[in-house]
Design a protein around this motif. Structure first.
Motif, PDB file in Angstrom:
ATOM      1  N   ARG A  47       0.859  -1.137   0.064  1.00  0.00           N
ATOM      2  CA  ARG A  47      -0.046   0.120  -0.066  1.00  0.00           C
ATOM      3  C   ARG A  47       0.970   1.294  -0.013  1.00  0.00           C
ATOM      4  O   ARG A  47       0.662   2.221  -0.670  1.00  0.00           O
ATOM      5  CB  ARG A  47      -0.812   0.015   1.133  1.00  0.00           C
ATOM      6  CG  ARG A  47      -2.021  -0.811   1.093  1.00  0.00           C
ATOM      7  CD  ARG A  47      -3.229  -0.640   2.066  1.00  0.00           C
ATOM      8  NE  ARG A  47      -2.654  -0.597   3.365  1.00  0.00           N
ATOM      9  CZ  ARG A  47      -2.733  -1.759   4.304  1.00  0.00           C
ATOM     10  NH1 ARG A  47      -3.432  -3.091   3.731  1.00  0.00           N
ATOM     11  NH2 ARG A  47      -2.215  -1.990   5.427  1.00  0.00           N
ATOM     12  N   HIS A  67       2.293   1.513  -3.383  1.00  0.00           N
ATOM     13  CA  HIS A  67       1.482   2.052  -4.213  1.00  0.00           C
ATOM     14  C   HIS A  67       1.226   3.551  -4.201  1.00  0.00           C
ATOM     15  O   HIS A  67       1.112   4.452  -5.059  1.00  0.00           O
ATOM     16  CB  HIS A  67       0.136   1.635  -4.365  1.00  0.00           C
ATOM     17  CG  HIS A  67      -0.654   1.706  -5.057  1.00  0.00           C
ATOM     18  ND1 HIS A  67      -1.023   1.518  -6.602  1.00  0.00           N
ATOM     19  CD2 HIS A  67      -2.109   2.426  -4.837  1.00  0.00           C
ATOM     20  CE1 HIS A  67      -1.850   2.156  -7.144  1.00  0.00           C
ATOM     21  NE2 HIS A  67      -2.709   2.626  -6.007  1.00  0.00           N
ATOM     22  N   SER A  68       1.109   4.049  -2.906  1.00  0.00           N
ATOM     23  CA  SER A  68       0.734   5.385  -2.396  1.00  0.00           C
ATOM     24  C   SER A  68       1.927   6.275  -2.858  1.00  0.00           C
ATOM     25  O   SER A  68       1.806   7.550  -3.491  1.00  0.00           O
ATOM     26  CB  SER A  68       0.504   5.486  -0.842  1.00  0.00           C
ATOM     27  OG  SER A  68       0.437   6.881  -0.557  1.00  0.00           O
ATOM     28  N   HIS A  69       3.179   5.405  -2.905  1.00  0.00           N
ATOM     29  CA  HIS A  69       4.254   6.413  -3.020  1.00  0.00           C
ATOM     30  C   HIS A  69       4.398   6.608  -4.657  1.00  0.00           C
ATOM     31  O   HIS A  69       4.694   7.658  -5.035  1.00  0.00           O
ATOM     32  CB  HIS A  69       5.673   5.630  -2.580  1.00  0.00           C
ATOM     33  CG  HIS A  69       6.838   6.564  -2.954  1.00  0.00           C
ATOM     34  ND1 HIS A  69       7.613   5.878  -4.061  1.00  0.00           N
ATOM     35  CD2 HIS A  69       7.475   7.658  -2.764  1.00  0.00           C
ATOM     36  CE1 HIS A  69       8.688   6.923  -4.156  1.00  0.00           C
ATOM     37  NE2 HIS A  69       8.531   7.852  -3.296  1.00  0.00           N
ATOM     38  N   ASP A  70       4.082   5.606  -5.459  1.00  0.00           N
ATOM     39  CA  ASP A  70       3.992   5.567  -6.839  1.00  0.00           C
ATOM     40  C   ASP A  70       2.977   6.502  -7.295  1.00  0.00           C
ATOM     41  O   ASP A  70       3.298   7.520  -8.244  1.00  0.00           O
ATOM     42  CB  ASP A  70       3.910   4.150  -7.393  1.00  0.00           C
ATOM     43  CG  ASP A  70       4.803   3.149  -7.134  1.00  0.00           C
ATOM     44  OD1 ASP A  70       6.214   3.580  -6.687  1.00  0.00           O
ATOM     45  OD2 ASP A  70       4.866   2.017  -7.335  1.00  0.00           O
ATOM     46  N   SER A  71       2.001   6.595  -6.560  1.00  0.00           N
ATOM     47  CA  SER A  71       0.756   7.454  -6.877  1.00  0.00           C
ATOM     48  C   SER A  71       1.160   9.138  -6.719  1.00  0.00           C
ATOM     49  O   SER A  71       1.134   9.806  -7.460  1.00  0.00           O
ATOM     50  CB  SER A  71      -0.432   7.021  -6.153  1.00  0.00           C
ATOM     51  OG  SER A  71      -1.560   7.888  -6.408  1.00  0.00           O
ATOM     52  N   ALA A  72       1.928   9.143  -5.696  1.00  0.00           N
ATOM     53  CA  ALA A  72       2.394  10.511  -5.165  1.00  0.00           C
ATOM     54  C   ALA A  72       3.412  10.911  -6.189  1.00  0.00           C
ATOM     55  O   ALA A  72       3.239  12.004  -6.588  1.00  0.00           O
ATOM     56  CB  ALA A  72       2.949  10.588  -3.996  1.00  0.00           C
ATOM     57  N   SER A 132       3.591   9.799  -9.298  1.00  0.00           N
ATOM     58  CA  SER A 132       3.052  10.160 -10.580  1.00  0.00           C
ATOM     59  C   SER A 132       2.018  11.293 -10.667  1.00  0.00           C
ATOM     60  O   SER A 132       2.317  12.162 -11.506  1.00  0.00           O
ATOM     61  CB  SER A 132       2.041   8.866 -10.768  1.00  0.00           C
ATOM     62  OG  SER A 132       1.322   8.980 -11.939  1.00  0.00           O
ATOM     63  N   ASN A 133       1.497  11.638  -9.418  1.00  0.00           N
ATOM     64  CA  ASN A 133       0.783  12.898  -9.227  1.00  0.00           C
ATOM     65  C   ASN A 133       1.749  14.010  -9.535  1.00  0.00           C
ATOM     66  O   ASN A 133       1.475  15.181  -9.898  1.00  0.00           O
ATOM     67  CB  ASN A 133       0.062  13.027  -7.813  1.00  0.00           C
ATOM     68  CG  ASN A 133      -1.129  12.195  -7.850  1.00  0.00           C
ATOM     69  OD1 ASN A 133      -1.583  11.676  -8.854  1.00  0.00           O
ATOM     70  ND2 ASN A 133      -1.508  11.660  -6.936  1.00  0.00           N
ATOM     71  N   GLU A 134       3.036  13.819  -8.568  1.00  0.00           N
ATOM     72  CA  GLU A 134       3.857  14.927  -8.681  1.00  0.00           C
ATOM     73  C   GLU A 134       4.496  15.379 -10.204  1.00  0.00           C
ATOM     74  O   GLU A 134       4.717  16.469 -10.654  1.00  0.00           O
ATOM     75  CB  GLU A 134       5.328  14.584  -7.923  1.00  0.00           C
ATOM     76  CG  GLU A 134       6.430  15.533  -7.772  1.00  0.00           C
ATOM     77  CD  GLU A 134       7.497  15.237  -7.067  1.00  0.00           C
ATOM     78  OE1 GLU A 134       8.299  15.994  -7.005  1.00  0.00           O
ATOM     79  OE2 GLU A 134       7.751  14.060  -7.020  1.00  0.00           O
ATOM     80  N   SER A 184       2.850  14.568 -12.789  1.00  0.00           N
ATOM     81  CA  SER A 184       1.635  15.330 -13.465  1.00  0.00           C
ATOM     82  C   SER A 184       1.586  16.496 -13.280  1.00  0.00           C
ATOM     83  O   SER A 184       1.649  17.485 -14.308  1.00  0.00           O
ATOM     84  CB  SER A 184       0.419  14.513 -13.279  1.00  0.00           C
ATOM     85  OG  SER A 184      -0.834  15.039 -13.927  1.00  0.00           O
TER      86      SER A 184
END
Length: 188
Positions: A78, A81-86, A88-90, A92
């Motif tokens: 988790r 995944h949260s780090h990868d999402s962060a 990716s958001n960064e 973007s």
């Protein structure tokens, strides 16, 4: 004679007594060995039971450790995944900022171009306004000069005596001065 004790009838024979003593001694040693072996067996059974309990306890601890490791692995997944999402958001957000900066730069360039166009149009309009004012002044001056000339020729013709040629040069000079004054007017 009993098996482990003294015989009821003690033998008078010393050899038999010697044998009886040896047999009694062997019986006591056998009993001691048997008791010792029973005690050892009991200790071994207790140790075995303890080891069974220890294995069971260790097995439960292993199960708990495996369960804890699974929970930690889930939490790690988790978090990853949260780090990868962060991340990716960064990325973007960085791309969005770059796009917005490019758009802002393009709009600023367009704004500068429109400002230059406005300045050019304002200067052209001011020049054209001045040219129009000059033309209007010349037209008004010419019209006034022509009206003066007509008036003075009408006045002289009705009075009857004054030459028309003498009045016209003065009126023409006045009209010329008016048009020269309008042409030489300072530009705004």
């Amino acid at each position: 004679m009993g098996l482990f004790g003294k015989s009821d009838s003690s033998s008078d024979n010393p050899e038999i007594r010697q044998v009886e003593k040896i047999i009694a001694k062997e019986a006591r040693e056998d009993q001691k060995n048997l008791d010792h072996t029973i005690k050892d067996l009991s200790g071994a059974e207790k140790a075995h039971n303890k080891s069974i309990k220890a294995v069971d306890k260790a097995s439960h601890q292993l199960d708990k450790a495996v369960e804890k490791e699974h929970k930690a692995a889930k939490a790690l997944n988790r978090a990853a995944h949260s780090h990868d999402s962060a991340v990716s958001n960064e990325q973007s957000a960085e791309k969005t900022v770059e796009i917005k900066k490019q758009h802002e730069a393009r709009l600023e360039k367009d704004l500068e171009q429109k400002r230059r166009q406005l300045d050019e149009l304002q200067q052209r309009k001011a020049h054209n306004d001045q040219v129009r004012e000059t033309k209007l002044s010349q037209i008004h001056a010419q019209a006034a000069a022509a009206a003066d000339a007509r008036r003075s020729s009408f006045d002289r013709a009705s009075v009857g005596g004054a030459p028309a040629s003498g009045a016209a040069p003065g009126a023409a000079a006045g009209a010329a001065n008016a048009s020269a004054g309008a042409a030489g007017a300072p530009s705004v």
